[in-house]
Design a protein around this motif. Structure first.
Motif, PDB file in Angstrom:
ATOM      1  N   VAL A  25     -29.377   5.543 -12.608  1.00 24.85           N
ATOM      2  CA  VAL A  25     -28.683   4.333 -13.032  1.00 24.85           C
ATOM      3  C   VAL A  25     -28.523   4.284 -14.569  1.00 24.85           C
ATOM      4  O   VAL A  25     -27.421   4.076 -15.071  1.00 24.85           O
ATOM      5  CB  VAL A  25     -29.397   3.079 -12.474  1.00 24.85           C
ATOM      6  CG1 VAL A  25     -28.867   1.819 -13.115  1.00 24.85           C
ATOM      7  CG2 VAL A  25     -29.211   3.014 -10.968  1.00 24.85           C
ATOM      8  N   PRO A  26     -29.601   4.530 -15.335  1.00 22.45           N
ATOM      9  CA  PRO A  26     -29.410   4.577 -16.792  1.00 22.45           C
ATOM     10  C   PRO A  26     -28.417   5.660 -17.220  1.00 22.45           C
ATOM     11  O   PRO A  26     -27.601   5.445 -18.111  1.00 22.45           O
ATOM     12  CB  PRO A  26     -30.812   4.891 -17.324  1.00 22.45           C
ATOM     13  CG  PRO A  26     -31.728   4.511 -16.258  1.00 22.45           C
ATOM     14  CD  PRO A  26     -31.010   4.702 -14.972  1.00 22.45           C
ATOM     15  N   MET A  27     -28.494   6.805 -16.565  1.00 18.00           N
ATOM     16  CA  MET A  27     -27.601   7.924 -16.904  1.00 18.00           C
ATOM     17  C   MET A  27     -26.136   7.531 -16.697  1.00 18.00           C
ATOM     18  O   MET A  27     -25.278   7.768 -17.555  1.00 18.00           O
ATOM     19  CB  MET A  27     -27.984   9.096 -15.996  1.00 18.00           C
ATOM     20  CG  MET A  27     -27.108  10.289 -16.099  1.00 18.00           C
ATOM     21  SD  MET A  27     -27.636  11.251 -17.480  1.00 18.00           S
ATOM     22  CE  MET A  27     -26.149  12.178 -17.732  1.00 18.00           C
ATOM     23  N   MET A  28     -25.855   6.901 -15.548  1.00 13.63           N
ATOM     24  CA  MET A  28     -24.477   6.498 -15.274  1.00 13.63           C
ATOM     25  C   MET A  28     -24.038   5.421 -16.264  1.00 13.63           C
ATOM     26  O   MET A  28     -22.890   5.406 -16.714  1.00 13.63           O
ATOM     27  CB  MET A  28     -24.359   5.991 -13.837  1.00 13.63           C
ATOM     28  CG  MET A  28     -24.608   7.089 -12.817  1.00 13.63           C
ATOM     29  SD  MET A  28     -24.112   6.689 -11.149  1.00 13.63           S
ATOM     30  CE  MET A  28     -25.360   5.552 -10.657  1.00 13.63           C
ATOM     31  N   THR A  29     -24.964   4.529 -16.635  1.00 14.46           N
ATOM     32  CA  THR A  29     -24.627   3.498 -17.612  1.00 14.46           C
ATOM     33  C   THR A  29     -24.276   4.130 -18.953  1.00 14.46           C
ATOM     34  O   THR A  29     -23.317   3.712 -19.617  1.00 14.46           O
ATOM     35  CB  THR A  29     -25.820   2.538 -17.772  1.00 14.46           C
ATOM     36  OG1 THR A  29     -26.238   2.121 -16.487  1.00 14.46           O
ATOM     37  CG2 THR A  29     -25.432   1.326 -18.584  1.00 14.46           C
ATOM     38  N   VAL A  30     -25.046   5.149 -19.338  1.00 12.55           N
ATOM     39  CA  VAL A  30     -24.774   5.816 -20.617  1.00 12.55           C
ATOM     40  C   VAL A  30     -23.387   6.456 -20.589  1.00 12.55           C
ATOM     41  O   VAL A  30     -22.632   6.371 -21.559  1.00 12.55           O
ATOM     42  CB  VAL A  30     -25.875   6.856 -20.919  1.00 12.55           C
ATOM     43  CG1 VAL A  30     -25.452   7.764 -22.048  1.00 12.55           C
ATOM     44  CG2 VAL A  30     -27.169   6.164 -21.273  1.00 12.55           C
ATOM     45  N   VAL A  31     -23.047   7.076 -19.452  1.00 12.47           N
ATOM     46  CA  VAL A  31     -21.705   7.671 -19.353  1.00 12.47           C
ATOM     47  C   VAL A  31     -20.639   6.586 -19.496  1.00 12.47           C
ATOM     48  O   VAL A  31     -19.651   6.754 -20.215  1.00 12.47           O
ATOM     49  CB  VAL A  31     -21.546   8.430 -18.016  1.00 12.47           C
ATOM     50  CG1 VAL A  31     -20.109   8.865 -17.813  1.00 12.47           C
ATOM     51  CG2 VAL A  31     -22.466   9.636 -17.982  1.00 12.47           C
TER      52      VAL A  31
ATOM     53  N   TRP B  46     -23.341  -5.376 -16.761  1.00 12.74           N
ATOM     54  CA  TRP B  46     -23.874  -4.576 -17.861  1.00 12.74           C
ATOM     55  C   TRP B  46     -23.668  -3.079 -17.684  1.00 12.74           C
ATOM     56  O   TRP B  46     -23.729  -2.323 -18.648  1.00 12.74           O
ATOM     57  CB  TRP B  46     -25.357  -4.883 -18.090  1.00 12.74           C
ATOM     58  CG  TRP B  46     -26.208  -4.655 -16.875  1.00 12.74           C
ATOM     59  CD1 TRP B  46     -26.504  -5.568 -15.917  1.00 12.74           C
ATOM     60  CD2 TRP B  46     -26.844  -3.446 -16.481  1.00 12.74           C
ATOM     61  NE1 TRP B  46     -27.281  -5.000 -14.953  1.00 12.74           N
ATOM     62  CE2 TRP B  46     -27.521  -3.706 -15.260  1.00 12.74           C
ATOM     63  CE3 TRP B  46     -26.928  -2.160 -17.029  1.00 12.74           C
ATOM     64  CZ2 TRP B  46     -28.247  -2.737 -14.592  1.00 12.74           C
ATOM     65  CZ3 TRP B  46     -27.657  -1.199 -16.357  1.00 12.74           C
ATOM     66  CH2 TRP B  46     -28.303  -1.486 -15.155  1.00 12.74           C
ATOM     67  N   MET B  47     -23.444  -2.619 -16.446  1.00  7.97           N
ATOM     68  CA  MET B  47     -23.270  -1.172 -16.301  1.00  7.97           C
ATOM     69  C   MET B  47     -21.888  -0.710 -16.737  1.00  7.97           C
ATOM     70  O   MET B  47     -21.645   0.487 -16.878  1.00  7.97           O
ATOM     71  CB  MET B  47     -23.517  -0.734 -14.854  1.00  7.97           C
ATOM     72  CG  MET B  47     -24.985  -0.519 -14.553  1.00  7.97           C
ATOM     73  SD  MET B  47     -25.260   0.120 -12.909  1.00  7.97           S
ATOM     74  CE  MET B  47     -25.002   1.870 -13.154  1.00  7.97           C
TER      75      MET B  47
END
Lengths: 287, 135
Positions: A25-31, B46-47
């Motif tokens: 989830v964090p990885m996809m958010t960073v992308v 937020w995403m």
């Protein structure tokens, strides 16, 4: 007929769920962030691949990347041979084995930020034990808060102190697993200590050494806390490694888009180098 | 002067009536917005998903799923082979090499040449074909 029990997959499910939440989830958010611009409040504006272009061409990123590679190269060149030497000179039997093992494990038990503070106090020129000793007793001009070279030496020595033990313990485990018969055969053949090391000990340590090099590469390439606490990236920018610069951009300047693009580039480098290391070091086994 | 006032007072309501009769059409209405790949998919989330980034991940995950199904159903245990690079690779390895290589092709292009990224897209597809065929 061969029957297969697939029940094991269900036991892996919790781990998969955990990985999904703390990595995917964090990885996809960073992308998502890396192709958009935001001024906060969860409002996003499309930016395309512009941040990648900007980061890749910025002198600041290239300089931080260069420092990062220099740091990691120094760490690997010092810690891996040193770890092997220490592991070879540790006793294999008797009273001193547990003593050595505990002494070796101690630095690794200390949290990263504590290591940073310890070395900060230890090396401050006027009040630190080492700083005072070098400056006022030996007369060496050493000040890691003012001189880039002193700061670099300090962070490298600190990392060597903190993490060489990992290489030592892994190599030691590899050495202990070598049966005595190998050494007896070498003795009968009249092999020199170098030959024993080159043809018996090193090949037997190869698997654990692969893991040690990989772990040390990834950890030193992603290092943040220790140099941040010790030097804060200074003096000037001289010890601003990639992760320190990344945090400055993301949290200091709140430039989430460029920071996300930078972390993806960072991730790609870590991934490639780890993959190349792993592939090269396990290549011979497959043949 | 009087005439003018009279005609004006008649004119104003008549034009209003005419406008009301004709309807307001789309005046004051929000224009229906077409689909855009780059607009936020769920605003205020937020995403920060957009259709474009969602498509990238759907593509990657479906490729992984497809490889997984192929390895289970068709090529038991991944049919390892040794390719031109001297590496033993399974289908999954080749997908990984393709994706990582593509990332580097795009990054190199962005760093050295810049946008647009059509050329690296075709280079990446070529790289993928090469990897699955030869590596």
């Amino acid at each position: 007929m061969r029957t297969e029990n697939q029940k094991a997959w269900f036991f892996v499910l919790p781990v998969l769920a955990l990985v999904a939440f703390n990595a995917l989830v964090p990885m996809m958010t960073v992308v998502n962030y890396s192709v958009q611009e935001t001024f906060g409040n969860n409002q996003f504006f499309w930016e395309g691949l512009g941040w990648f272009e900007q980061i890749l061409r910025s002198d600041r990123f290239q300089a931080a990347l260069g420092r990062q590679f220099l740091f990691t190269a120094l760490i690997l060149m010092i810690e891996v041979p040193l770890g092997i030497i220490v592991a070879l000179s540790m006793p294999r039997k008797g009273f001193w084995v547990p003593v050595c093992l505990v002494l070796m494990a101690l630095p690794m038990l200390i949290p990263w930020n504590v290591v940073g503070s310890m070395w900060n106090i230890f090396t401050l020129p006027k009040i630190g034990l080492l700083g005072y000793f070098l400056n006022d007793v030996l007369g060496i001009n050493y000040d890691m808060t003012q001189q880039p070279l002193s700061a670099w030496i300090t962070i490298v020595v600190m990392d060597v102190w903190h993490w060489t033990s990992l290489v030592v313990l892994l190599c030691y485990a590899g050495l202990v697993s070598i049966p005595d018969a190998y050494y007896q055969a070498a003795k009968i053949d009249g092999a020199s200590p170098w030959s024993v090391f080159r043809y018996i000990q090193l090949p037997k340590m190869k698997t654990v050494l692969t893991i040690a090099v990989l772990l040390r590469f990834m950890d030193s390439f992603n290092i943040y806390t220790e140099p941040f606490v010790l030097t804060g990236g200074g003096p000037g920018n001289s010890t601003t490694l990639l992760s320190i610069d990344l945090v400055k951009i993301a949290l200091g300047q709140f430039d989430l888009g460029p920071a996300a693009a930078m972390s993806l580039i960072y991730f790609a480098i870590t991934l490639l180098v780890s993959w190349v290391f792993y592939t090269l070091m396990t290549k011979d086994d497959a043949q | 002067m009087r005439k003018l006032l009279l005609s004006l007072s008649l004119l104003a309501p008549s034009s209003a009536l005419a406008q009301a009769k004709a309807g307001w059409g789309n005046v004051g209405q929000e224009e229906p917005k077409g689909f855009s790949w780059t607009d936020p998919l769920w605003p205020d989330f937020w995403m920060a998903w957009t259709p474009a980034t969602l498509a990238v991940f759907v593509g990657i995950f479906s490729a992984i799923a497809l490889i997984g199904v192929l390895e289970v159903v068709k090529f038991r245990d991944g049919i390892e082979r040794r390719g031109v690079l001297g590496l033993s690779t399974t289908l999954g390895d080749r997908l990984f090499i393709t994706l990582l290589g593509s990332a580097y092709i795009f990054l190199a292009w962005l760093g050295l040449v810049g946008q647009p990224v059509w050329t690296p897209l075709f280079l990446s597809i070529g790289w993928g074909v090469f990897v699955f065929w030869k590596v």
